[in-house]
Enzyme design. Structure first.
Site, short mmCIF file in Angstrom:
data_model
loop_
_atom_site.label_atom_id
_atom_site.label_comp_id
_atom_site.label_asym_id
_atom_site.label_seq_id
_atom_site.Cartn_x
_atom_site.Cartn_y
_atom_site.Cartn_z
N VAL A 173 0.84 -1.20 0.00
CA VAL A 173 0.00 0.00 0.00
C VAL A 173 0.87 1.25 0.00
CG1 VAL A 173 -1.74 1.30 1.27
CG2 VAL A 173 -1.89 -1.19 1.17
N LYS A 174 1.92 1.24 0.81
CA LYS A 174 2.77 2.43 0.93
C LYS A 174 3.50 2.73 -0.38
CE LYS A 174 4.84 5.94 2.58
NZ LYS A 174 6.11 5.88 3.26
N VAL A 175 3.99 1.72 -1.04
CA VAL A 175 4.70 1.94 -2.31
C VAL A 175 3.75 2.51 -3.35
CG1 VAL A 175 5.90 0.81 -4.23
CG2 VAL A 175 6.50 0.22 -1.87
#
Length: 299
Positions: A173-175
Site C-alpha cells: 500500500v505504501k509503495v
C-alpha cells in the site's frame, strides 16, 4: 501486558519528531542512531542512548526507521542487530516503519521470529509536518494481535491507522501511495511556479484546487503546503537525501510492478526524472517554502 519501553532505531528527519512524541507521552525511550548530533537532544530529554541496535532488543516495541534495505538488514539481523540482543523469554514487537519491498520484511522476519520476536510492517505517510504534529497516517501489516498490541503507541504518532492485512501488505500500500505522492510533489511545484509568475499566489490557488479536480495533500492548506516544501528543501543536503529516498520508492514501485509482469510506464519516467533532479528544483522548492509578502498572499 502493556507497552512501557519503546526503542527507535533511526531518529532522522521523520524518526526524531516521532520519537520525541513517544517520549513526551510518557514511554521509556531508547534511541539508536549513528549521528551523534541526532541523539544528543534525546539524551537531554531523558532518553537512553544505545550505541548498538542489539541494545534496543529489551524494549517492548522496537521501531526501525532507517534509510534503505542495507540498513534494515544491518540493524535487525546483522552482527550487532536486534536479533543478537533478544533475551530468552522476551518477545518484542519489531515494527519496521520505513518503506521497503515486502520481500525485505519477509527476509528479516524469519530469523527474528525464530528468536522469539514478533514482526510487523508499519510504513508511514504524511511527511515531517505531520510527524511533528502526531497526525501521520500509519499502515500496518502483520498478525492482528500484534496490531492491537501496538495500537495505543501508534495513536501517539498518527491519527489515521489502517490494518492492511498479512505481513508485508502495508508496504505494498505504501509503495503505491508514494508513487502517486512523488509525482504530485514535483507537478504541484511546477504548477505553483507558473501560476505565481502569472500573478496568482499559491494562497489563492490552493483553496480552488482543493475543491476541484487538482486536489492533493498539498492543496488542503497553502500554509501547510509551503511548510512541506520548506521542510523538504531546508538545506541542499536535506533535499539531496530526500531525492535519494524518493528515487528508492519509485524504483520499489517499478520492482513490484515488474514482479507481476507490468511495464514501468509513467512510474518509470518519473523515476528517471527524480534520478536526474538538478539544483534548479531545490531552488524552486525552497522558494515555495517561503511565505509571500502579505499583499501577495491576497492576489
Amino acid at each position: 501486558m502493556s507497552i512501557k519501553k519503546v526503542a527507535f532505531i533511526g531518529v532522522g528527519s521523520m524518526g526524531a519528531p516521532m520519537a520525541m512524541r513517544v517520549r513526551q507521552a510518557g514511554y521509556e525511550l531508547v534511541v539508536c542512531d549513528r549521528d551523534r548530533d541526532a541523539v544528543d537532544r534525546f539524551r537531554e530529554a531523558g532518553a537512553i542512548v544505545a550505541s548498538r541496535a542489539s541494545e534496543c532488543a529489551s524494549a517492548d516495541v522496537v521501531i526501525v526507521l532507517v534509510a534503505n534495505d542495507e540498513q534494515i538488514f544491518e540493524v535487525t539481523i546483522g552482527p550487532e542487530g536486534v536479533l543478537r540482543g533478544i533475551a530468552p523469554g522476551h518477545s518484542p514487537v519489531v515494527c519496521i516503519m520505513c518503506t521497503t519491498h515486502p520481500e525485505t520484511i519477509t527476509r528479516v522476519a524469519g530469523p527474528l521470529v525464530a528468536a522469539g520476536a514478533r514482526v510487523m510492517d508499519a510504513p508511514i505517510s504524511g511527511g515531517i509536518v505531520k510527524a511533528r504534529n502526531g497526525t501521520l497516517t500509519i499502515l500496518m501489516g502483520g498478525r492482528r494481535e500484534d496490531v492491537a498490541f501496538v495500537d495505543p503507541l501508534m495513536r501517539v504518532m498518527g491519527e489515521n491507522l489502517f490494518e492492511c492485512g498479512d505481513l508485508g501488505s502495508a508496504e505494498v500500500v505504501k509503495v503505491a501511495n508514494n508513487a502517486i505522492c512523488i509525482a504530485i510533489q514535483f507537478l504541484t511545484a511546477e504548477a505553483i511556479d507558473f501560476a505565481e509568475r502569472q500573478g496568482v499566489s499559491f494562497e489563492k490557488l490552493a483553496p480552488i484546487l482543493n475543491v476541484s479536480s487538482g486536489r492533493s495533500f498539498l492543496t488542503v492548506d497553502a500554509e501547510e503546503g509551503r511548510g512541506q516544501y520548506a521542510a523538504w528543501a531546508r538545506s541542499p543536503e536535506a533535499f539531496g537525501s530526500l531525492m535519494k529516498i524518493l528515487a528508492k520508492d519509485l524504483h520499489l514501485a517499478e520492482k513490484l510492478g515488474a514482479s507481476v509482469g507490468l511495464e514501468p510506464g509513467l512510474v518509470g519516467r518519473v523515476a528517471d526524472y527524480v534520478d536526474h533532479v538538478g539544483p534548479n528544483v531545490f531552488a524552486q522548492w525552497a522558494r515555495h517554502g517561503r511565505l509571500p509578502p502579505a499583499s501577495a498572499a491576497k492576489v
